[in-house]
Design a protein around this motif. Structure first.
Motif, PDB file in Angstrom:
ATOM      1  N   ASP A 116       0.849  -1.112   0.160  1.00  0.00           N
ATOM      2  CA  ASP A 116      -0.136   0.079  -0.035  1.00  0.00           C
ATOM      3  C   ASP A 116       0.902   1.223  -0.105  1.00  0.00           C
ATOM      4  OD1 ASP A 116       0.714   0.227   2.635  1.00  0.00           O
ATOM      5  OD2 ASP A 116      -1.004  -0.941   3.222  1.00  0.00           O
ATOM      6  N   THR A 117       2.277   0.987   0.279  1.00  0.00           N
ATOM      7  CA  THR A 117       3.184   2.343  -0.114  1.00  0.00           C
ATOM      8  C   THR A 117       4.475   1.787  -0.625  1.00  0.00           C
ATOM      9  OG1 THR A 117       2.318   3.258   2.204  1.00  0.00           O
ATOM     10  CG2 THR A 117       4.396   3.966   1.534  1.00  0.00           C
ATOM     11  N   VAL A 118       5.058   2.310  -1.554  1.00  0.00           N
ATOM     12  CA  VAL A 118       6.151   2.177  -2.161  1.00  0.00           C
ATOM     13  C   VAL A 118       7.041   3.347  -2.037  1.00  0.00           C
ATOM     14  CG1 VAL A 118       7.358   1.583  -4.096  1.00  0.00           C
ATOM     15  CG2 VAL A 118       5.235   0.482  -3.571  1.00  0.00           C
ATOM     16  N   LEU A 119       8.394   3.037  -1.379  1.00  0.00           N
ATOM     17  CA  LEU A 119       9.382   4.225  -1.338  1.00  0.00           C
ATOM     18  C   LEU A 119      10.545   3.751  -2.043  1.00  0.00           C
ATOM     19  CD1 LEU A 119       8.864   4.571   2.600  1.00  0.00           C
ATOM     20  CD2 LEU A 119       7.696   5.952   1.016  1.00  0.00           C
ATOM     21  N   ALA A 120      11.108   4.824  -3.046  1.00  0.00           N
ATOM     22  CA  ALA A 120      12.309   4.536  -3.767  1.00  0.00           C
ATOM     23  C   ALA A 120      13.356   5.423  -3.141  1.00  0.00           C
ATOM     24  CB  ALA A 120      11.923   4.966  -5.219  1.00  0.00           C
ATOM     25  N   LYS A 121      14.654   5.249  -3.672  1.00  0.00           N
ATOM     26  CA  LYS A 121      15.529   5.751  -2.949  1.00  0.00           C
ATOM     27  C   LYS A 121      15.760   7.131  -3.643  1.00  0.00           C
ATOM     28  CE  LYS A 121      19.015   4.699  -6.620  1.00  0.00           C
ATOM     29  NZ  LYS A 121      20.395   4.364  -6.820  1.00  0.00           N
ATOM     30  N   HIS A 122      16.522   8.077  -2.921  1.00  0.00           N
ATOM     31  CA  HIS A 122      16.275   9.487  -3.060  1.00  0.00           C
ATOM     32  C   HIS A 122      17.520  10.095  -3.839  1.00  0.00           C
ATOM     33  CE1 HIS A 122      19.018  10.296   0.304  1.00  0.00           C
ATOM     34  NE2 HIS A 122      18.418   9.540   0.756  1.00  0.00           N
ATOM     35  N   ASP A 123      18.649   9.241  -3.780  1.00  0.00           N
ATOM     36  CA  ASP A 123      19.675   9.527  -4.757  1.00  0.00           C
ATOM     37  C   ASP A 123      20.470   8.330  -5.114  1.00  0.00           C
ATOM     38  OD1 ASP A 123      21.300   8.858  -2.659  1.00  0.00           O
ATOM     39  OD2 ASP A 123      21.930  10.925  -2.072  1.00  0.00           O
ATOM     40  N   GLU A 124      21.583   8.595  -5.862  1.00  0.00           N
ATOM     41  CA  GLU A 124      22.474   7.457  -6.275  1.00  0.00           C
ATOM     42  C   GLU A 124      22.999   6.667  -5.265  1.00  0.00           C
ATOM     43  OE1 GLU A 124      22.870  10.433  -7.463  1.00  0.00           O
ATOM     44  OE2 GLU A 124      21.911  10.413  -9.318  1.00  0.00           O
ATOM     45  N   SER A 125      23.038   7.053  -4.280  1.00  0.00           N
ATOM     46  CA  SER A 125      23.989   6.359  -3.269  1.00  0.00           C
ATOM     47  C   SER A 125      23.097   5.729  -2.137  1.00  0.00           C
ATOM     48  CB  SER A 125      25.062   7.115  -2.540  1.00  0.00           C
ATOM     49  OG  SER A 125      24.471   8.315  -2.068  1.00  0.00           O
ATOM     50  N   TYR A 126      21.701   6.173  -2.283  1.00  0.00           N
ATOM     51  CA  TYR A 126      21.059   5.532  -0.885  1.00  0.00           C
ATOM     52  C   TYR A 126      20.572   4.018  -1.025  1.00  0.00           C
ATOM     53  CZ  TYR A 126      16.687   4.626   1.669  1.00  0.00           C
ATOM     54  OH  TYR A 126      15.825   4.161   2.528  1.00  0.00           O
ATOM     55  N   MET A 127      20.677   3.053  -0.234  1.00  0.00           N
ATOM     56  CA  MET A 127      20.245   1.684  -0.159  1.00  0.00           C
ATOM     57  C   MET A 127      19.836   1.695   1.192  1.00  0.00           C
ATOM     58  SD  MET A 127      21.695  -1.859  -1.511  1.00  0.00           S
ATOM     59  CE  MET A 127      21.675  -1.027  -3.160  1.00  0.00           C
ATOM     60  N   PRO A 128      18.669   0.975   1.483  1.00  0.00           N
ATOM     61  CA  PRO A 128      18.301   0.622   3.169  1.00  0.00           C
ATOM     62  C   PRO A 128      19.733  -0.063   3.558  1.00  0.00           C
ATOM     63  CG  PRO A 128      16.417   0.214   1.670  1.00  0.00           C
ATOM     64  CD  PRO A 128      17.651   0.627   0.741  1.00  0.00           C
ATOM     65  N   LYS A 129      20.050   0.380   4.990  1.00  0.00           N
ATOM     66  CA  LYS A 129      20.943  -0.279   5.543  1.00  0.00           C
ATOM     67  C   LYS A 129      21.130  -1.713   5.742  1.00  0.00           C
ATOM     68  CE  LYS A 129      23.637  -0.187   9.883  1.00  0.00           C
ATOM     69  NZ  LYS A 129      23.646   0.214  11.225  1.00  0.00           N
ATOM     70  N   GLU A 130      19.685  -2.510   5.793  1.00  0.00           N
ATOM     71  CA  GLU A 130      19.409  -3.807   6.113  1.00  0.00           C
ATOM     72  C   GLU A 130      19.865  -4.641   4.608  1.00  0.00           C
ATOM     73  OE1 GLU A 130      17.478  -1.518   7.036  1.00  0.00           O
ATOM     74  OE2 GLU A 130      17.341  -2.094   9.062  1.00  0.00           O
ATOM     75  N   VAL A 131      19.560  -3.974   3.601  1.00  0.00           N
ATOM     76  CA  VAL A 131      19.617  -4.473   2.144  1.00  0.00           C
ATOM     77  C   VAL A 131      21.143  -4.483   1.929  1.00  0.00           C
ATOM     78  CG1 VAL A 131      19.155  -4.097  -0.232  1.00  0.00           C
ATOM     79  CG2 VAL A 131      17.275  -3.927   1.374  1.00  0.00           C
ATOM     80  N   TYR A 132      21.773  -3.424   2.068  1.00  0.00           N
ATOM     81  CA  TYR A 132      23.111  -3.134   2.019  1.00  0.00           C
ATOM     82  C   TYR A 132      23.976  -4.183   2.533  1.00  0.00           C
ATOM     83  CZ  TYR A 132      28.175  -1.381   2.384  1.00  0.00           C
ATOM     84  OH  TYR A 132      29.462  -1.482   2.732  1.00  0.00           O
ATOM     85  N   GLU A 133      23.740  -4.429   4.029  1.00  0.00           N
ATOM     86  CA  GLU A 133      24.353  -5.502   4.725  1.00  0.00           C
ATOM     87  C   GLU A 133      24.135  -6.938   4.203  1.00  0.00           C
ATOM     88  OE1 GLU A 133      23.196  -4.731   8.768  1.00  0.00           O
ATOM     89  OE2 GLU A 133      24.694  -3.125   8.986  1.00  0.00           O
TER      90      GLU A 133
END
Length: 156
Positions: A116-133
């Motif tokens: 019901d909600t989708v949030l996309a990254k706000h710039d080229e270097s953003y990624m959720p910390k959990e996804v990155y790890e």
């Protein structure tokens, strides 16, 4: 009782009331918090149908299907597992394949995540910390590409 004993008793009672209030607030908030889950976490834990969760990962390449009316279908992956997602609404401008996103919603009976909600990254270097790890632990993270993206964003 002396004045000192009365004062200490009053301070102790105020501390007990304040501690109880903080405990009740934290207990009340804990039931409304939705934690971040990767597709691998969801596959391992077998999330209950209808349970609200936050799903995060990358939009899988060649998975976005906008041809089914007002509902957009796509898959979110962490490079190990992928979860099909259905979203009815206007997607963020930065939404695209290969993009990091976080979607809030629930799993249905068919194993499709209804967002019901989708949030996309706000710039080229953003990624959720959990996804990155998760990507780094699994050996899928490409540090050279991240460094190039950061360099590009500094130039612009």
């Amino acid at each position: 009782m002396t004045r000192k004993q009365k004062r200490l008793g009053l301070i102790g009672l105020a501390g007990l009331v304040l501690g109880s209030a903080v405990g009740l607030v934290l207990y009340g908030l804990s039931s409304s918090v939705t934690y971040f889950q990767s597709p691998s976490d969801i596959a391992e834990q077998q999330v209950a149908v209808g349970q609200r969760i936050r799903l995060g990962g990358l939009v899988e390449d060649d998975s976005v299907d906008k041809s089914r009316g007002s509902v957009v279908h796509f898959r979110v992956t962490d490079q190990a597992e992928a979860i099909p997602v259905a979203y009815k609404g206007i997607l963020p401008d930065l939404f695209r394949e290969g993009q990091g996103i976080i979607a809030e919603g629930y799993m249905d009976e068919k194993g499709v995540f209804i967002a019901d909600t989708v949030l996309a990254k706000h710039d080229e270097s953003y990624m959720p910390k959990e996804v990155y790890e998760t990507l780094k632990e699994d050996g899928h993270w490409m540090e050279e590409e991240q460094a190039a993206a950061e360099q590009t964003s500094k130039v612009n």
